[in-house]
Write an enzyme that holds these catalytic residues in place. Structure first.
Site, PDB file in Angstrom:
ATOM      1  N   CYS B 118      32.295  45.015  33.180  1.00  0.00           N
ATOM      2  CA  CYS B 118      32.162  44.036  34.266  1.00  0.00           C
ATOM      3  C   CYS B 118      32.954  44.594  35.432  1.00  0.00           C
ATOM      4  O   CYS B 118      34.183  44.535  35.422  1.00  0.00           O
ATOM      5  CB  CYS B 118      32.702  42.667  33.853  1.00  0.00           C
ATOM      6  SG  CYS B 118      32.706  41.483  35.213  1.00  0.00           S
ATOM      7  N   CYS B 121      34.750  41.553  37.630  1.00  0.00           N
ATOM      8  CA  CYS B 121      35.888  40.787  37.091  1.00  0.00           C
ATOM      9  C   CYS B 121      36.137  41.221  35.653  1.00  0.00           C
ATOM     10  O   CYS B 121      36.525  42.364  35.430  1.00  0.00           O
ATOM     11  CB  CYS B 121      35.693  39.276  37.242  1.00  0.00           C
ATOM     12  SG  CYS B 121      34.092  38.609  36.772  1.00  0.00           S
ATOM     13  N   SER B 122      35.934  40.334  34.679  1.00  0.00           N
ATOM     14  CA  SER B 122      36.245  40.725  33.300  1.00  0.00           C
ATOM     15  C   SER B 122      35.297  40.053  32.303  1.00  0.00           C
ATOM     16  O   SER B 122      35.703  39.712  31.200  1.00  0.00           O
ATOM     17  CB  SER B 122      37.694  40.367  32.970  1.00  0.00           C
ATOM     18  OG  SER B 122      37.911  38.984  33.185  1.00  0.00           O
ATOM     19  N   CYS B 123      34.031  39.848  32.695  1.00  0.00           N
ATOM     20  CA  CYS B 123      33.061  39.183  31.823  1.00  0.00           C
ATOM     21  C   CYS B 123      32.913  39.950  30.505  1.00  0.00           C
ATOM     22  O   CYS B 123      32.810  41.187  30.508  1.00  0.00           O
ATOM     23  CB  CYS B 123      31.705  39.107  32.515  1.00  0.00           C
ATOM     24  SG  CYS B 123      31.763  38.183  34.044  1.00  0.00           S
TER      25      CYS B 123
END
Lengths: 110, 214, 85
Positions: B118, B121-123
């Site tokens: 991702c 962000c941090s999906c």
């Protein structure tokens, strides 16, 4: 530094970057609670994944570099709650001041 | 809440260092967490039981769940087809509570190797695999994997031949991804339960391959 | 179907990575209708937008800097960021 043209700091794909650090930590109770608050506040209709991200992005690159992951998350959740009318900044200030008097550690204060 | 008495130099049961916790000095963001939680409870938006239950639900999610899904797909061609068609439904059908997550499973083959990231962000497929590893959220991984995936993979100890195409899946929006690794040839006679031990977290992100259990 | 990602650079919350803007790719699959994050992020009543997965070659994205030109990146892009190419 090149002139800013609209690429935001969190949009990192392809940026120059260093080595990947493989260190891993277990999550502390307070971090798990932050995670749970995000999920529950979202289920309650007070925020959503995009609004979480929007505040994280608007906090800027310095926050990303200097704060831990869940420090940034609680800042975003908190701002989302104020925006949603869940509580006011005055109520938050009063509660935080009160929490601070409870003791020297997270365990004492919680 | 009682103080923990653990030795901070020791490792936790999962083999990682303990993180600063209950008996460290209270900081500003921890104060904010307590205050936000208590205000939301006092105002009736959430309950203390919900917080407790949500933490338990998240703690119960781990790469072992994904490993069971992968092992089932290796063992049952019909399930594999269902998984590739709708990974969310297939995971739910196995009994996993993945909440509202939209999940896509992507298959590694002799000609394609897949990786998940991702960049924005941090999906991560957290409702199946649990919370992401710290490196997955790092600037280094997010920045580099889309421009030099082979170099990054080699740093993870994975060499992909040039005649195998790499596909990097950037989780930019609403879908989450799990890689269905190719089943190692030497595991063809193993039971589904035994197979699950070969499926590592990293192999489901695409930065590792299945490995013989230690 | 070939599509080009809009080469737009608005401020605010968007989910189209900068490294894909202006690039041409092939639609890999259509996923369905989802809340427009550009409204959802601000807690505005979001409109539903079609979301598609688009496949780009490394050569298209990075040009001569590509590590292996035929490797690919796939990403979800909202249809209002795409035009036929």
């Amino acid at each position: 530094m090149a002139e800013f043209f609209g690429k935001r700091w969190h949009d990192m794909g392809g940026d120059p970057a260093g080595d990947i650090n493989h260190d891993q930590h277990d999550f502390a109770l307070w971090e798990k609670r932050v995670d749970a608050l995000m999920v529950l506040a979202s289920s309650a209709g007070l925020m959503n994944t995009d609004s979480l991200r929007r505040v994280l992005e608007d906090m800027g690159e310095e926050a990303y570099e200097t704060m831990t992951y869940y420090e940034r998350w609680i800042a975003s959740v908190s701002q989302n709650m104020v925006e949603a009318g869940a509580f006011s900044t005055a109520e938050l200030a009063e509660k935080m001041a009160q929490v601070k008097t409870r003791g020297a550690t997270y365990g004492d204060a919680t | 809440m009682p103080h923990d008495n653990h030795d901070h130099g020791a490792l936790s049961p999962s083999g990682h260092p303990y993180r600063k916790d209950d008996d460290n000095e209270l900081n500003y963001w921890q104060i904010m967490e307590i205050a936000v939680r208590e205000l939301l409870i006092e105002k009736g938006h959430i309950t203390a039981a919900q917080v407790h239950n949500q933490i338990n639900a998240m703690d119960a999610r781990s790469p072992a769940n994904g490993a069971k899904v992968v092992a089932h797909a290796w063992s049952d061609p019909e399930f594999k087809s269902a998984l590739l068609a709708d990974a969310g439904q297939a995971s739910r059908d196995m009994g996993f509570d993945i909440g509202p997550m939209h999940l896509i499973a992507i298959e590694n083959t002799e000609s394609v190797h897949n990786i998940v990231v991702c960049t924005l962000c941090s999906c991560y497929p957290r409702n199946l695999l649990g919370l992401p590893p710290d490196w997955y959220k790092s600037r280094a991984y997010r920045s580099r994997i889309v421009i030099e995936p082979r170099k990054v993979l080699s740093e993870f100890g994975v060499e992909i031949p040039q005649d195998v195409q790499i596909r990097v899946h950037d989780s930019t929006a609403d879908m989450r991804y799990i890689i269905l690794p190719a089943q190692p040839a030497q595991t063809m006679s193993l039971s589904e339960d035994e197979l699950a031990y070969w499926v590592t977290r990293d192999s489901m992100i695409g930065v590792g391959l299945p490995q013989a259990p230690k | 179907m070939k599509v080009r990602v809009h080469n737009h650079w608005p401020p605010g919350h968007i989910r189209t990575p900068s490294y894909l803007r202006g690039k041409i790719g092939e639609i890999e699959r259509e996923i369905g209708l989802f809340n427009n994050p550009e409204q959802n992020a601000y807690r505005l009543l979001p409109q539903k937008r079609h979301l598609v997965r688009v496949r780009f070659t490394m050569e298209e994205i990075w040009g001569d800097a590509a590590e292996t030109p035929d490797d690919v990146i796939e990403a979800e892009i909202y249809a209002h960021w795409l035009e036929p190419a």
